[in-house]
Design a protein around this motif. Structure first.
Motif, PDB file in Angstrom:
ATOM      1  N   MET A  15      -2.584   0.033  -3.972  1.00  0.00           N
ATOM      2  CA  MET A  15      -2.770  -1.195  -4.383  1.00  0.00           C
ATOM      3  C   MET A  15      -3.128  -2.419  -3.087  1.00  0.00           C
ATOM      4  SD  MET A  15       0.682  -2.390  -6.396  1.00  0.00           S
ATOM      5  CE  MET A  15       1.830  -2.291  -5.698  1.00  0.00           C
ATOM      6  N   THR A  56       2.854   1.957  -4.580  1.00  0.00           N
ATOM      7  CA  THR A  56       2.378   3.619  -5.496  1.00  0.00           C
ATOM      8  C   THR A  56       2.761   4.814  -4.951  1.00  0.00           C
ATOM      9  OG1 THR A  56       0.369   3.190  -3.691  1.00  0.00           O
ATOM     10  CG2 THR A  56       0.479   2.150  -6.453  1.00  0.00           C
ATOM     11  N   GLN A 107      -0.878  -1.958 -10.323  1.00  0.00           N
ATOM     12  CA  GLN A 107      -2.258  -2.058  -9.778  1.00  0.00           C
ATOM     13  C   GLN A 107      -3.942  -2.285 -10.815  1.00  0.00           C
ATOM     14  OE1 GLN A 107      -5.209   0.822  -9.345  1.00  0.00           O
ATOM     15  NE2 GLN A 107      -4.513   1.498  -7.045  1.00  0.00           N
ATOM     16  N   ARG A 160       0.360   3.808 -11.167  1.00  0.00           N
ATOM     17  CA  ARG A 160      -0.728   2.333 -10.712  1.00  0.00           C
ATOM     18  C   ARG A 160      -0.989   1.806 -12.280  1.00  0.00           C
ATOM     19  NH1 ARG A 160      -0.076   6.467  -7.403  1.00  0.00           N
ATOM     20  NH2 ARG A 160      -1.922   5.594  -5.648  1.00  0.00           N
ATOM     21  N   ARG A 220       0.813  -1.439  -0.247  1.00  0.00           N
ATOM     22  CA  ARG A 220       0.036  -0.240   0.321  1.00  0.00           C
ATOM     23  C   ARG A 220       1.037   1.491  -0.454  1.00  0.00           C
ATOM     24  NH1 ARG A 220      -2.999  -2.864   3.917  1.00  0.00           N
ATOM     25  NH2 ARG A 220      -5.265  -3.175   3.524  1.00  0.00           N
ATOM     26  N   ASN A 269      -6.595  -2.987  -7.483  1.00  0.00           N
ATOM     27  CA  ASN A 269      -7.146  -1.820  -6.713  1.00  0.00           C
ATOM     28  C   ASN A 269      -7.536  -2.108  -5.931  1.00  0.00           C
ATOM     29  OD1 ASN A 269      -9.685  -0.078  -6.609  1.00  0.00           O
ATOM     30  ND2 ASN A 269      -7.969   1.329  -6.510  1.00  0.00           N
ATOM     31  N   GLU A 270      -7.401  -1.401  -4.469  1.00  0.00           N
ATOM     32  CA  GLU A 270      -8.121  -1.894  -3.513  1.00  0.00           C
ATOM     33  C   GLU A 270      -9.423  -0.626  -3.008  1.00  0.00           C
ATOM     34  OE1 GLU A 270      -5.450  -2.534   0.248  1.00  0.00           O
ATOM     35  OE2 GLU A 270      -6.700  -0.961   1.649  1.00  0.00           O
TER      36      GLU A 270
END
Length: 215
Positions: free
Chosen positions: A118, A74, A102, A99, A41, A108-109
């Protein structure tokens, strides 16, 4: 993570800048060794930082076990450097502000609408970026413990190195006959002992144009 990145498939050979702003290709960073890839993250996440701290303690075992470590985040370049320096992580950190990873991996979160990060994953890779195991770290306990990584890497090394058990009479016979082709790194034309020591020392410059294992 998409099904095409299941165990046995080939992980994408992403090219991203590292913490020195030098573009690095994953296969160059890997060379002829095993690799553990950490998709994170970023610095803001306390779970990620805690996992990195565990990995920092484990990393010397990866070095002597011929295993590379790489983190992809990221974060921007400045934050990426803070992340790496403040956790004392000695391995390369790649940053992906666009990204690319990602999006291509579709991780993608979407529950975090503020940071566009991510979903954290840990990917254990054999030679040639072959996926051995993937951990989804959305929850902290989904991330591998160091004992789990040790077990994964043992299994992967056993599959990788022909001389895993040098007590086998056939291997001893080959060695006595001067046939080193089944012994790493003695019979591996793609890597010299000098290059292997550079890899173990974490010499960043050796990643440029690193020859891959072809066996």
């Amino acid at each position: 993570m998409q099904e095409q990145f299941a165990p046995g498939t080939t992980f994408p050979d992403f090219v991203l800048p590292d913490h020195t702003k030098t573009k690095r290709r994953l296969s160059d960073l890997q060379g002829d060794q095993l690799m553990v890839l950490f998709l994170t993250r970023g610095f803001f996440c306390p779970k990620d930082r805690q996992h990195v701290l565990e990995l920092v303690r484990f990393h010397p075992q990866m070095v002597v076990g011929y295993t590379q470590a790489v983190t992809i985040t990221t974060d921007d370049w400045h934050t990426t450097n803070n992340y790496r320096q403040q956790t004392a992580a000695p391995w390369p950190f790649l940053y992906d502000e666009d990204r690319v990873v990602q999006k291509q991996l579709d991780i993608n979160e979407y529950t975090d609408t503020q940071h566009d990060v991510m979903i954290p994953h840990t990917v254990v890779l054999g030679r040639d970026l072959r996926v051995h195991k993937v951990y989804n770290g959305y929850y902290y306990w989904g991330r591998p413990s160091m004992s789990e990584l040790h077990s994964d890497l043992r299994d992967l090394a056993r599959q990788t190195y022909e001389d895993w058990d040098i007590t086998k009479p056939a291997l001893r016979k080959k060695w006595d006959e001067g046939d080193m082709s089944h012994f790493y790194p003695y019979g591996d034309d793609s890597v010299s002992m000098h290059e292997l020591m550079l890899e173990m020392a974490g010499a960043i410059d050796q990643y440029a144009g690193k020859a891959k294992h072809t066996g």
